[in-house]
Design an enzyme around this catalytic site. Sequence first.
Site, mmCIF file in Angstrom:
data_model
loop_
_atom_site.group_PDB
_atom_site.id
_atom_site.type_symbol
_atom_site.label_atom_id
_atom_site.label_comp_id
_atom_site.label_asym_id
_atom_site.label_seq_id
_atom_site.Cartn_x
_atom_site.Cartn_y
_atom_site.Cartn_z
ATOM 1 C CB SER A 270 44.247 6.738 95.397
ATOM 2 O OG SER A 270 44.551 7.954 94.762
ATOM 3 C CE LYS A 271 39.881 10.270 101.551
ATOM 4 N NZ LYS A 271 40.281 10.388 102.903
ATOM 5 N NE ARG A 272 47.977 10.972 96.971
ATOM 6 C CZ ARG A 272 48.797 9.974 96.716
ATOM 7 N NH1 ARG A 272 49.570 10.016 95.671
ATOM 8 N NH2 ARG A 272 48.852 8.940 97.514
ATOM 9 C CB THR A 276 37.090 8.671 97.698
ATOM 10 O OG1 THR A 276 37.637 9.670 98.546
ATOM 11 C CG2 THR A 276 38.172 8.034 96.876
#
Length: 514
Positions: A270-272, A276
Amino acid sequence: MKENLDFQFLKPGAIRTRYAPAPTGSLHIGSARTALFNYLFAKKNQGSFILRIEDTDISRNESIFEKEILETLKWLGIEWDEGPDNGGSFGPYRQSERLEIYKKYLKKLLDENKAYYCFCTEEELDAQRQEQMSRGEAPKYSGTCANFAPEEIKKNLGEKKKYIIRFRVYPQKIIVNDLIRGVIEFDTTLIGDFPIAKFLEYPLYNFSVAVDDIEMKISHVIRGEDLLPNTPKQILIQEALFLHSREEKLSLPSWVHLPLILGSDRSKLSKRREATAVSDYKKDGYLSEAIINFISFLGWNPGTNREIYSLASLVKEFSLEKIQKSGAVFNLKRLDFLNGFYIRQRSIEKLTDLCLPYLIKSKFISIDSKKRYIINEMKEIISFNYLEKIISIYQERLKKLSEIVELTDFFFKDKLEYAKELLKWRQMKDEDVILSLNRLEIVLSKIQEEDWHKDNLQRILLAEAEKNSNRGELLWPLRVAMTGKENSAGPFEIAEILGKEKVLKRMQEAKCLI
Ligand code: GLU
């Protein structure tokens, strides 16, 4: 299965793979892995690697992303044999430039009644979906427009009614023979008649991909597992358009779906949690070799203990058989380990070149019009060689280039800020620190400029420390006074680079703190 993996019977050049990004964002780590595996498989088999830009979704494309994707792939060393910038025999390689080709095939499907115009409105489709779901059925197109008489279609088109084009799906089993996962069966009754174009000049993803993979003579479609649900649809389109005999089946591409990349906690990347975009890693100071080495292991494993692979050695070792089925965990520590390794492989000159932009960006250093390096705070001119010395004492511990700023900031600051407590080694009291600093001042000021180098400093300071047998009490305050840090490179190297004047000044400043 086994014979599928044996490509020896194919003539050299017959292997053709492609990476087909939609330019809707930066190059993602997972996409870079897809590009890499396609590249490796093609190169390993003396084949061609093709870059195709899938930009038919006008609302989401941005040319800036296409540019960034191309630049990032090049930076990684993943070069394509055919693509939008260098052309090739099967171009154009941007889907937006292939609309006539899709239109021709869409018309063919419509003429052969393998596809049809669907005039259902969004609201009608929504209502159908709701109703199916309320009955506990998986939503699929109900077939309202599937069997309109030609006059009715003509009339609707004449009235300029909004339409999409749907592919007609007959109940059957579709077999995807995935080279990693084996045989996967799909029941088309669950798929229903699916959209393939918004209108004749606006094909949708499954259609343009299916057409291009055949037109571009792609032998192997290697892509993420997330695209697997699209594969039966693409097979249906390819068979409807291009399959006329059993022999022709051989010319349809083989399928390889790569395992998902999982975040460190084994959930989806996940980008969080993890950056990425490859460009973010580049900005942070990861080297392209480290990223290549790292992503090559995301779902692939040579089956040995060897960890270090250059792109060239990956080409030699890569094989589809060694791709795993289960998800590949993204472990940032491993990337750091690999990056540290590649940083240590760099010459000091090259590493200094690589670190310089970070020091400039942090405003520690600037380059003046005469191409001289200036330490901004002190307006001091320094040589490249001076910078090399600084970088060299951190080469061993650097995990990513951006860290150089924090590690070496004290070389570029006029005044350091740190708590006086940091000057104390173990149980030292204020007066012990003053005593040590005074001793240091006396010893250090006696050293001639020409003798001010690390071996000499080490010899003299260790001899001084021996006098009351506590190295820590002398060397700890010295190191902290010079760096303002709890951890740093060794005091003798640092003292040599800072030079006598600055070291003595920092002793004074440390005393003032107490
Ligand atoms: N263009 C698709 C994407 O960016 C990938 C197409 C494919 O590999 O089939 O997700």
